[in-house]
Design a protein around this motif. Structure first.
Motif, PDB file in Angstrom:
ATOM      1  N   LEU A  51       0.836  -1.202   0.000  1.00  8.17           N
ATOM      2  CA  LEU A  51       0.000   0.000   0.000  1.00  8.17           C
ATOM      3  C   LEU A  51       0.868   1.249   0.000  1.00  8.17           C
ATOM      4  N   GLY A  52       0.467   2.216  -0.796  1.00  6.64           N
ATOM      5  CA  GLY A  52       1.171   3.495  -0.824  1.00  6.64           C
ATOM      6  C   GLY A  52       0.659   4.342  -1.952  1.00  6.64           C
ATOM      7  N   GLU A  53       0.874   5.634  -1.846  1.00  2.36           N
ATOM      8  CA  GLU A  53       0.420   6.544  -2.895  1.00  2.36           C
ATOM      9  C   GLU A  53       1.292   6.397  -4.136  1.00  2.36           C
ATOM     10  N   ASN A  54       0.813   6.947  -5.254  1.00  2.29           N
ATOM     11  CA  ASN A  54       1.613   6.942  -6.463  1.00  2.29           C
ATOM     12  C   ASN A  54       2.947   7.627  -6.194  1.00  2.29           C
ATOM     13  N   GLY A  55       4.028   7.007  -6.635  1.00  2.00           N
ATOM     14  CA  GLY A  55       5.352   7.549  -6.385  1.00  2.00           C
ATOM     15  C   GLY A  55       5.989   7.044  -5.110  1.00  2.00           C
ATOM     16  N   ALA A  56       5.296   6.154  -4.390  1.00  2.00           N
ATOM     17  CA  ALA A  56       5.854   5.643  -3.139  1.00  2.00           C
ATOM     18  C   ALA A  56       6.949   4.608  -3.377  1.00  2.00           C
ATOM     19  N   GLY A  57       7.015   4.056  -4.599  1.00  2.00           N
ATOM     20  CA  GLY A  57       8.041   3.074  -4.919  1.00  2.00           C
ATOM     21  C   GLY A  57       7.525   1.659  -5.071  1.00  2.00           C
ATOM     22  N   LYS A  58       6.210   1.461  -4.980  1.00  2.00           N
ATOM     23  CA  LYS A  58       5.624   0.114  -5.016  1.00  2.00           C
ATOM     24  C   LYS A  58       5.914  -0.592  -6.342  1.00  2.00           C
ATOM     25  N   SER A  59       5.544   0.064  -7.445  1.00  2.00           N
ATOM     26  CA  SER A  59       5.712  -0.560  -8.755  1.00  2.00           C
ATOM     27  C   SER A  59       7.192  -0.732  -9.102  1.00  2.00           C
ATOM     28  N   THR A  60       8.012   0.238  -8.713  1.00  2.00           N
ATOM     29  CA  THR A  60       9.453   0.110  -8.956  1.00  2.00           C
ATOM     30  C   THR A  60      10.000  -1.135  -8.269  1.00  2.00           C
ATOM     31  N   LEU A  61       9.584  -1.354  -7.037  1.00  2.00           N
ATOM     32  CA  LEU A  61      10.046  -2.520  -6.286  1.00  2.00           C
ATOM     33  C   LEU A  61       9.655  -3.811  -6.991  1.00  2.00           C
ATOM     34  N   MET A  62       8.410  -3.884  -7.460  1.00  2.00           N
ATOM     35  CA  MET A  62       7.950  -5.098  -8.124  1.00  2.00           C
ATOM     36  C   MET A  62       8.578  -5.250  -9.511  1.00  2.00           C
ATOM     37  N   ASN A  63       8.884  -4.146 -10.172  1.00  2.00           N
ATOM     38  CA  ASN A  63       9.573  -4.239 -11.462  1.00  2.00           C
ATOM     39  C   ASN A  63      10.995  -4.772 -11.295  1.00  2.00           C
ATOM     40  N   VAL A  64      11.617  -4.482 -10.159  1.00  2.00           N
ATOM     41  CA  VAL A  64      12.914  -5.077  -9.847  1.00  2.00           C
ATOM     42  C   VAL A  64      12.756  -6.583  -9.656  1.00  2.00           C
ATOM     43  N   LEU A  65      11.730  -6.983  -8.905  1.00  2.00           N
ATOM     44  CA  LEU A  65      11.502  -8.404  -8.660  1.00  2.00           C
ATOM     45  C   LEU A  65      11.222  -9.160  -9.954  1.00  2.00           C
ATOM     46  N   TYR A  66      10.535  -8.517 -10.885  1.00  2.00           N
ATOM     47  CA  TYR A  66      10.134  -9.173 -12.134  1.00  2.00           C
ATOM     48  C   TYR A  66      11.212  -9.089 -13.211  1.00  2.00           C
ATOM     49  N   GLY A  67      12.339  -8.460 -12.915  1.00  2.00           N
ATOM     50  CA  GLY A  67      13.426  -8.398 -13.872  1.00  2.00           C
ATOM     51  C   GLY A  67      13.332  -7.274 -14.873  1.00  2.00           C
ATOM     52  N   LEU A  68      12.332  -6.404 -14.725  1.00  2.00           N
ATOM     53  CA  LEU A  68      12.200  -5.260 -15.635  1.00  2.00           C
ATOM     54  C   LEU A  68      13.215  -4.171 -15.305  1.00  2.00           C
ATOM     55  N   LEU A  69      13.629  -4.096 -14.050  1.00  2.00           N
ATOM     56  CA  LEU A  69      14.640  -3.146 -13.602  1.00  2.00           C
ATOM     57  C   LEU A  69      15.700  -3.889 -12.810  1.00  2.00           C
ATOM     58  N   GLN A  70      16.912  -3.361 -12.810  1.00  2.00           N
ATOM     59  CA  GLN A  70      18.009  -3.955 -12.055  1.00  2.00           C
ATOM     60  C   GLN A  70      18.283  -3.108 -10.813  1.00  2.00           C
ATOM     61  N   PRO A  71      18.355  -3.737  -9.641  1.00  2.00           N
ATOM     62  CA  PRO A  71      18.580  -2.955  -8.418  1.00  2.00           C
ATOM     63  C   PRO A  71      20.004  -2.423  -8.354  1.00  2.00           C
ATOM     64  N   PHE A  85      17.650 -11.585 -11.530  1.00  2.00           N
ATOM     65  CA  PHE A  85      16.861 -11.658 -12.756  1.00  2.00           C
ATOM     66  C   PHE A  85      17.245 -10.502 -13.670  1.00  2.00           C
ATOM     67  N   SER A  86      17.845 -10.839 -14.801  1.00  2.00           N
ATOM     68  CA  SER A  86      18.234  -9.804 -15.762  1.00  2.00           C
ATOM     69  C   SER A  86      17.084  -9.394 -16.659  1.00  2.00           C
ATOM     70  N   ASN A  87      16.028 -10.215 -16.684  1.00  2.00           N
ATOM     71  CA  ASN A  87      14.881  -9.934 -17.543  1.00  2.00           C
ATOM     72  C   ASN A  87      13.683 -10.704 -17.019  1.00  2.00           C
ATOM     73  N   PRO A  88      12.469 -10.360 -17.488  1.00  2.00           N
ATOM     74  CA  PRO A  88      11.269 -11.046 -17.008  1.00  2.00           C
ATOM     75  C   PRO A  88      11.265 -12.545 -17.292  1.00  2.00           C
ATOM     76  N   LYS A  89      11.913 -12.973 -18.376  1.00  2.00           N
ATOM     77  CA  LYS A  89      11.919 -14.393 -18.701  1.00  2.00           C
ATOM     78  C   LYS A  89      12.567 -15.201 -17.585  1.00  2.00           C
ATOM     79  N   GLN A  90      13.657 -14.675 -17.018  1.00  2.00           N
ATOM     80  CA  GLN A  90      14.310 -15.364 -15.912  1.00  2.00           C
ATOM     81  C   GLN A  90      13.432 -15.375 -14.660  1.00  2.00           C
ATOM     82  N   ALA A  91      12.724 -14.263 -14.434  1.00  2.00           N
ATOM     83  CA  ALA A  91      11.806 -14.211 -13.287  1.00  2.00           C
ATOM     84  C   ALA A  91      10.665 -15.207 -13.468  1.00  2.00           C
ATOM     85  N   MET A  92      10.133 -15.291 -14.674  1.00  2.00           N
ATOM     86  CA  MET A  92       9.069 -16.251 -14.961  1.00  2.00           C
ATOM     87  C   MET A  92       9.538 -17.678 -14.729  1.00  2.00           C
ATOM     88  N   ALA A  93      10.770 -17.973 -15.142  1.00  2.00           N
ATOM     89  CA  ALA A  93      11.314 -19.319 -14.953  1.00  2.00           C
ATOM     90  C   ALA A  93      11.461 -19.664 -13.482  1.00  2.00           C
TER      91      ALA A  93
END
Length: 544
Positions: A51-71, A85-93
């Motif tokens: 939970l958090g307002e837009n810009g709180a970092g929620k989606s960024t955090l999940m995009n890191v988990l899904y391999g869309l972004l690198q921490p 995970f360098s990409n979503p395919k690795q996260a999916m696997a």
């Protein structure tokens, strides 16, 4: 057509179900720290609300988990083993699936064809569509999705398209499912159906991460709640906590979630819309023969699932989009066909749907943005020259009046928070006498504290005798602000009702059910629209 085959690998998936942990995840974009040393535990058999307002970092955090972004720092662990995970395919696997807020579907493809995208494998380079159809059918039957494998995505209702997104994740045998703001384009009935699906997945042992900023939904679905603010985890909450408590955690201070307003003192009709039709860029009618009247001193909220003509109507009133048929009267004057500058001069204030694209110039200062629509008129201009003193004085006055949090009036608006950017837009529009105020999604991407302030100012403008039209997809906002609610579906108004109308009835209207029928259905507890999932309307009912 032959396709190069490259199946998604699953052999590297760790055994067991010990859970997934994020430890110290930090992600920076230049000088902005989007997530700051975030820790998060995601457990199978649990719905974990982020939970958090837009810009709180929620989606960024999940995009890191899904391999869309690198921490930039931190690590991901599954069953105690570090993973990268360098990409979503690795996260999916690794068993991670993501249902995006904006659907990642090819609309001209069938459900089965969308399912094999990114995981194409077959014999001799040919797609195994029979297997894809069986997968859709098996999963659809297991979760009662009722999705036709051969239906074209573009013909499916929005709620069913979302089920296709979920099917894509389940087809990869995902253990961890991320739902990123999944209710943004759904009716209340579709939201209820989605929550039932999420509970079913949880009970089957899946781990669900539900990203949202909607307090009502969090309390309805969460097993655990983690609250983020400005890129950090600021605490954990329970589903039994009140909406006020959750809001205070999100914002960092106590906020009021109710709008304090008196019954409207309606005056003469100020806005008349007669048989207005507006064409979309592809030539189809986005607004179809629409009639509406709005009096001074009242707020009419236009509700509906996004994409049903609300934006085109608002832009046609301002003169951005031409009116194909019909006419618009403001205080008895025909303003049909006027350009935006002329409609603004006639007494219309306009808060656009996308403030960053249409509401301000990001590189301009706060002071400059506050006079964008009248910089060439007195007192802000002297002939061909700007009156810088008057512009600065106006900015000082507006910043104080609207509580705009800025380092100075010379700060570029792009550097302000979303809520303060929206305050700049609203302050500019309300700095002169208006006949009509049009506010399209006035609190989108705005924190709870700013919402409280913006709602108060909208009601104050109504009480000055201005006709106020608010376009919003947020039913809580509609119910709080509206004196009357006009529900749009496929470019037409299906009914105009009072703010006391139940969410169930409003949801049915948003799916195309006429007002009286929707109220009767809601009263008897029959909230199904009877919409099939093959893209074809059932008899007497359009698809939602």
């Amino acid at each position: 057509m032959p396709v190069e085959t490259e199946p998604v690998e699953t052999k590297d998936r760790p055994p067991g179900s010990g859970g997934l942990q994020l430890r110290g995840i930090t992600k920076r974009f230049g000088s902005l720290t989007a997530t700051d040393a975030v820790d998060l535990d995601i457990r199978p058999g649990e719905i974990h609300c982020l939970l958090g307002e837009n810009g709180a970092g929620k989606s960024t955090l999940m995009n890191v988990l899904y391999g869309l972004l690198q921490p930039d720092d931190g690590q991901i662990l599954i069953d105690g083993a570090p993973r990268h995970f360098s990409n979503p395919k690795q996260a999916m696997a690794a068993g991670i699936g993501m249902v995006h807020q904006h659907f990642m579907l090819v609309e001209v493809f069938s459900v089965a064809e969308n399912l094999v995208l990114g995981r194409e494998h077959g014999v001799a380079g040919l797609l195994d569509m029979a297997s894809a159809r069986r997968t859709v059918q098996v999963l659809s039957d297991r979760y009662n999705f009722q999705v036709d494998p051969d239906a074209l995505v573009e013909q499916l209702p929005v709620g069913v398209q979302q089920r296709v997104e979920i099917l894509k994740a389940l087809a990869n045998d995902a253990t961890y499912l991320i739902f990123d703001e999944p209710t943004a384009v759904l009716t209340p009935q579709e939201i209820d159906e989605l929550m039932a699906v999420m509970r079913s997945l949880r009970d089957e042992g899946k781990a669900i991460v539900f990203i949202t900023h909607k307090l009502r939904e969090v309390r309805a679905i969460a097993d655990r709640i983690t609250v983020m603010r400005r890129g950090r985890v600021v605490g954990h909450a329970q589903p039994t906590d009140s909406e006020s408590q959750l809001a205070e955690m999100m914002v960092g201070r106590a906020v009021s979630l109710t709008v304090d307003k008196q019954p409207p003192r309606k005056g003469d009709v100020r806005l008349v819309i007669e048989g207005v039709s507006v064409a979309s860029p592809n030539g189809a009618l986005a607004v179809d023969d629409l009639d509406l009247e709005v009096a001074g001193g009242e707020i009419v909220c236009i509700a509906g699932v996004q994409g049903n003509g609300q934006t085109e109507l608002a832009e046609a009133l301002l003169g951005i989009t031409p009116v194909s048929r019909g006419r618009v009267l403001l205080d008895g004057r025909d303003i049909t066909g006027l350009n935006p500058k002329q409609t603004i001069d006639s007494g219309i204030g306009f808060v656009p749907e996308d403030r960053q694209h249409d509401g301000f110039v990001g590189t301009f200062t706060v002071a400059e943005n506050l006079v964008l629509n009248h910089f060439d008129e007195k007192p802000f201009a002297r002939g061909m020259a700007l009156n810088l003193g008057a512009i600065r004085q106006n900015a000082e006055d507006r910043v104080g009046e609207f509580d705009i949090r800025t380092q100075s009036i010379d700060t570029p608006v792009s550097s302000l928070s979303g809520g303060n950017q929206q305050k700049v837009v609203l302050a500019r529009e309300l700095s002169r006498p208006l006949s009509l105020l049009i506010a399209n999604q006035p609190t989108r991407g705005v924190d709870v504290g700013a919402i409280e302030f913006l709602h108060t100012r909208l009601v104050q403008e109504r009480d000055r005798g201005t006709a106020v039209v608010i376009v919003s997809t947020e039913l809580d906002e509609v119910a709080a602000l509206a004196d009357r609610i006009a529900v749009m579906y496929r470019g037409a108004i299906v009914g105009i009702v009072g703010p006391e109308t139940s969410r169930e009835a409003l949801g049915l209207m948003m799916a195309g059910v006429p007002a009286e029928e929707a109220k009767a259905m809601a009263a008897t507890g029959s909230t199904s629209t009877g919409t099939p999932t093959d893209g074809q309307p059932s008899e007497g009912r359009p698809p939602s």
